[in-house]
Scaffold this motif. Structure first.
Motif, PDB file in Angstrom:
ATOM      1  N   PHE A   1       0.839  -1.194   0.000  1.00  0.00           N
ATOM      2  CA  PHE A   1       0.000   0.000   0.000  1.00  0.00           C
ATOM      3  C   PHE A   1       0.875   1.245   0.000  1.00  0.00           C
ATOM      4  CE2 PHE A   1       0.633  -1.242   4.398  1.00  0.00           C
ATOM      5  CZ  PHE A   1       0.889  -0.058   5.064  1.00  0.00           C
ATOM      6  N   ARG A   2       0.260   2.369  -0.344  1.00  0.00           N
ATOM      7  CA  ARG A   2       0.970   3.649  -0.394  1.00  0.00           C
ATOM      8  C   ARG A   2       0.506   4.523   0.764  1.00  0.00           C
ATOM      9  NH1 ARG A   2       2.378   6.207  -5.355  1.00  0.00           N
ATOM     10  NH2 ARG A   2       0.820   7.802  -4.950  1.00  0.00           N
ATOM     11  N   THR A   3       1.462   5.191   1.407  1.00  0.00           N
ATOM     12  CA  THR A   3       1.139   6.123   2.475  1.00  0.00           C
ATOM     13  C   THR A   3       2.166   7.247   2.448  1.00  0.00           C
ATOM     14  OG1 THR A   3       0.592   6.338   4.826  1.00  0.00           O
ATOM     15  CG2 THR A   3       2.453   4.890   4.272  1.00  0.00           C
ATOM     16  N   ILE A   4       2.063   8.166   3.400  1.00  0.00           N
ATOM     17  CA  ILE A   4       3.073   9.215   3.468  1.00  0.00           C
ATOM     18  C   ILE A   4       3.993   8.939   4.649  1.00  0.00           C
ATOM     19  CG2 ILE A   4       1.613  10.936   2.342  1.00  0.00           C
ATOM     20  CD1 ILE A   4       1.242  12.239   5.140  1.00  0.00           C
ATOM     21  N   ASP A   5       5.208   9.422   4.518  1.00  0.00           N
ATOM     22  CA  ASP A   5       6.212   9.247   5.562  1.00  0.00           C
ATOM     23  C   ASP A   5       6.300  10.568   6.328  1.00  0.00           C
ATOM     24  OD1 ASP A   5       8.146   8.028   7.045  1.00  0.00           O
ATOM     25  OD2 ASP A   5       9.767   8.435   5.632  1.00  0.00           O
ATOM     26  N   GLY A   6       5.770  10.591   7.546  1.00  0.00           N
ATOM     27  CA  GLY A   6       5.851  11.821   8.339  1.00  0.00           C
ATOM     28  C   GLY A   6       4.678  12.749   8.094  1.00  0.00           C
ATOM     29  N   ALA A   7       4.961  14.051   8.062  1.00  0.00           N
ATOM     30  CA  ALA A   7       3.912  15.070   7.928  1.00  0.00           C
ATOM     31  C   ALA A   7       4.286  16.044   6.818  1.00  0.00           C
ATOM     32  CB  ALA A   7       3.743  15.817   9.248  1.00  0.00           C
ATOM     33  N   SER A   8       3.275  16.724   6.284  1.00  0.00           N
ATOM     34  CA  SER A   8       3.523  17.731   5.251  1.00  0.00           C
ATOM     35  C   SER A   8       2.426  18.794   5.317  1.00  0.00           C
ATOM     36  CB  SER A   8       3.558  17.093   3.861  1.00  0.00           C
ATOM     37  OG  SER A   8       2.286  16.566   3.552  1.00  0.00           O
ATOM     38  N   GLU A   9       2.663  19.897   4.627  1.00  0.00           N
ATOM     39  CA  GLU A   9       1.710  21.005   4.638  1.00  0.00           C
ATOM     40  C   GLU A   9       1.494  21.528   3.225  1.00  0.00           C
ATOM     41  OE1 GLU A   9       3.095  24.081   7.248  1.00  0.00           O
ATOM     42  OE2 GLU A   9       3.353  22.705   8.938  1.00  0.00           O
ATOM     43  N   GLY A  10       0.375  22.220   3.058  1.00  0.00           N
ATOM     44  CA  GLY A  10       0.083  22.890   1.800  1.00  0.00           C
ATOM     45  C   GLY A  10      -0.806  24.078   2.091  1.00  0.00           C
ATOM     46  N   THR A  11      -0.799  25.071   1.205  1.00  0.00           N
ATOM     47  CA  THR A  11      -1.675  26.238   1.380  1.00  0.00           C
ATOM     48  C   THR A  11      -2.336  26.576   0.050  1.00  0.00           C
ATOM     49  OG1 THR A  11       0.126  27.785   0.920  1.00  0.00           O
ATOM     50  CG2 THR A  11      -0.297  27.264   3.228  1.00  0.00           C
ATOM     51  N   TYR A  12      -3.487  27.228   0.165  1.00  0.00           N
ATOM     52  CA  TYR A  12      -4.203  27.677  -1.017  1.00  0.00           C
ATOM     53  C   TYR A  12      -5.031  28.895  -0.624  1.00  0.00           C
ATOM     54  CZ  TYR A  12      -7.439  27.652  -4.978  1.00  0.00           C
ATOM     55  OH  TYR A  12      -8.179  28.019  -6.071  1.00  0.00           O
ATOM     56  N   SER A  13      -5.088  29.885  -1.503  1.00  0.00           N
ATOM     57  CA  SER A  13      -5.902  31.082  -1.249  1.00  0.00           C
ATOM     58  C   SER A  13      -6.881  31.280  -2.387  1.00  0.00           C
ATOM     59  CB  SER A  13      -5.019  32.331  -1.120  1.00  0.00           C
ATOM     60  OG  SER A  13      -4.188  32.200   0.003  1.00  0.00           O
ATOM     61  N   GLU A  14      -8.097  31.684  -2.031  1.00  0.00           N
ATOM     62  CA  GLU A  14      -9.137  31.937  -3.028  1.00  0.00           C
ATOM     63  C   GLU A  14     -10.036  33.048  -2.507  1.00  0.00           C
ATOM     64  OE1 GLU A  14     -11.292  31.618  -6.465  1.00  0.00           O
ATOM     65  OE2 GLU A  14      -9.577  30.326  -6.061  1.00  0.00           O
ATOM     66  N   LEU A  15     -10.124  34.150  -3.249  1.00  0.00           N
ATOM     67  CA  LEU A  15     -10.967  35.294  -2.869  1.00  0.00           C
ATOM     68  C   LEU A  15     -10.783  35.663  -1.397  1.00  0.00           C
ATOM     69  CD1 LEU A  15     -14.247  34.359  -4.781  1.00  0.00           C
ATOM     70  CD2 LEU A  15     -12.533  36.043  -5.449  1.00  0.00           C
ATOM     71  N   ARG A  16      -9.560  35.820  -0.997  1.00  0.00           N
ATOM     72  CA  ARG A  16      -9.143  36.245   0.346  1.00  0.00           C
ATOM     73  C   ARG A  16      -9.360  35.186   1.438  1.00  0.00           C
ATOM     74  NH1 ARG A  16     -11.783  41.167  -0.977  1.00  0.00           N
ATOM     75  NH2 ARG A  16     -13.134  40.997   0.829  1.00  0.00           N
ATOM     76  N   SER A  17     -10.005  34.056   1.099  1.00  0.00           N
ATOM     77  CA  SER A  17     -10.071  32.950   2.063  1.00  0.00           C
ATOM     78  C   SER A  17      -8.752  32.195   1.982  1.00  0.00           C
ATOM     79  CB  SER A  17     -11.216  31.983   1.733  1.00  0.00           C
ATOM     80  OG  SER A  17     -12.428  32.453   2.282  1.00  0.00           O
ATOM     81  N   LYS A  18      -8.218  31.836   3.149  1.00  0.00           N
ATOM     82  CA  LYS A  18      -6.942  31.109   3.193  1.00  0.00           C
ATOM     83  C   LYS A  18      -7.207  29.687   3.684  1.00  0.00           C
ATOM     84  CE  LYS A  18      -2.202  31.942   4.584  1.00  0.00           C
ATOM     85  NZ  LYS A  18      -1.399  32.324   3.498  1.00  0.00           N
ATOM     86  N   PHE A  19      -6.651  28.719   2.976  1.00  0.00           N
ATOM     87  CA  PHE A  19      -6.812  27.307   3.315  1.00  0.00           C
ATOM     88  C   PHE A  19      -5.440  26.721   3.657  1.00  0.00           C
ATOM     89  CE2 PHE A  19     -10.289  28.538   0.620  1.00  0.00           C
ATOM     90  CZ  PHE A  19     -11.394  27.869   1.125  1.00  0.00           C
ATOM     91  N   LEU A  20      -5.299  26.241   4.894  1.00  0.00           N
ATOM     92  CA  LEU A  20      -4.049  25.638   5.343  1.00  0.00           C
ATOM     93  C   LEU A  20      -4.275  24.135   5.470  1.00  0.00           C
ATOM     94  CD1 LEU A  20      -3.358  28.110   8.304  1.00  0.00           C
ATOM     95  CD2 LEU A  20      -2.650  28.360   5.919  1.00  0.00           C
ATOM     96  N   ALA A  21      -3.484  23.351   4.755  1.00  0.00           N
ATOM     97  CA  ALA A  21      -3.668  21.901   4.756  1.00  0.00           C
ATOM     98  C   ALA A  21      -2.506  21.214   5.449  1.00  0.00           C
ATOM     99  CB  ALA A  21      -3.811  21.391   3.328  1.00  0.00           C
ATOM    100  N   PHE A  22      -2.835  20.184   6.246  1.00  0.00           N
ATOM    101  CA  PHE A  22      -1.827  19.433   7.000  1.00  0.00           C
ATOM    102  C   PHE A  22      -2.094  17.942   6.816  1.00  0.00           C
ATOM    103  CE2 PHE A  22      -2.835  23.419   9.068  1.00  0.00           C
ATOM    104  CZ  PHE A  22      -1.590  24.005   9.212  1.00  0.00           C
ATOM    105  N   ALA A  23      -1.099  17.200   6.355  1.00  0.00           N
ATOM    106  CA  ALA A  23      -1.229  15.756   6.171  1.00  0.00           C
ATOM    107  C   ALA A  23      -0.310  15.045   7.159  1.00  0.00           C
ATOM    108  CB  ALA A  23      -0.867  15.366   4.741  1.00  0.00           C
ATOM    109  N   HIS A  24      -0.814  13.982   7.777  1.00  0.00           N
ATOM    110  CA  HIS A  24      -0.034  13.209   8.750  1.00  0.00           C
ATOM    111  C   HIS A  24      -0.200  11.721   8.493  1.00  0.00           C
ATOM    112  CE1 HIS A  24       1.045  16.405  11.687  1.00  0.00           C
ATOM    113  NE2 HIS A  24      -0.010  16.989  11.165  1.00  0.00           N
TER     114      HIS A  24
END
Length: 195
Positions: free
Chosen positions: A5-28
């Motif tokens: 199977f496939r998984t992630i090793d550790g943690a990671s982050e991502g961000t996205y902005s749309e019409l002044r809304s900010k989206f912070l993403a965190f994967a663990h």
């Protein structure tokens, strides 16, 4: 069922902005529902001032344990797109949390789906993806004179020694990917009863 199977090793982050809304993403990387929910709870406390803390997780090599949550966003606009990214990347043993800071402009249903999907996708893109195997353990006992034969099987099969003890008789627990377990047991049995 496959034993990879496939998984992630550790943690990671991502961000996205749309019409002044900010989206912070965190994967663990997680392996249990409790672990996933503890991480969700941690982000809910840390980002208590955010409008929404949405999430999704997928667990197990069979990918049958999963859940998503919109946390106040319109139904299906946050958790499902996050889960969709986990699925489209064929990942498991993962939780993704997306924190939204509202920017004052409503994004609409399709805008929300796109934003949550993109934020989750960014966190996955920044993660180290690894292949893992479903491993089983086998414990057995044997007399000391069989040690060389047992160790040869361990080396030849690429098994991992989880634990071992050498008293009057020896005991060993081996770990190996599930598809090789029957072969390992057969070879050990041949070594221990050669006649």
């Amino acid at each position: 069922m496959t034993d990879e199977f496939r998984t992630i090793d550790g943690a990671s982050e991502g961000t996205y902005s749309e019409l002044r809304s900010k989206f912070l993403a965190f994967a663990h990387h997680v392996t249990t529902v409790d672990e996933a929910m503890q991480i969700v709870s941690m982000y809910q406390k840390e980002y208590y001032d955010a409008r929404h803390v949405c999430w999704a997780y997928m667990l197990g090599a069979d990918r049958l344990t999963y859940r998503s949550n919109d946390n106040g966003e319109p139904s299906g606009t946050a958790g499902k797109p996050i889960l969709g990214q986990i699925n489209s990347n064929d990942l498991t043993d993962i939780v993704i949390i997306v924190v939204r800071y509202f920017g004052g402009v409503k994004l609409g249903t399709s805008g929300l789906i796109s934003a949550y999907r993109t934020a989750a996708s960014e966190a996955i893109a920044n993660a180290k993806i690894v292949e893992r195997t479903v491993d089983f353990e086998h414990t057995f006992g044997f007399e000391y004179p069989f040690m060389n034969g047992v160790m040869k099987v361990v080396r030849d099969m690429g098994a991992t020694i989880v634990s071992q003890s050498y008293d009057m008789d020896c005991s060993m627990t081996l770990s190996i990917r599930s598809s090789k377990m029957d072969e390992l047991k057969e070879k050990i049995a041949k070594v221990l009863s050669p006649f």
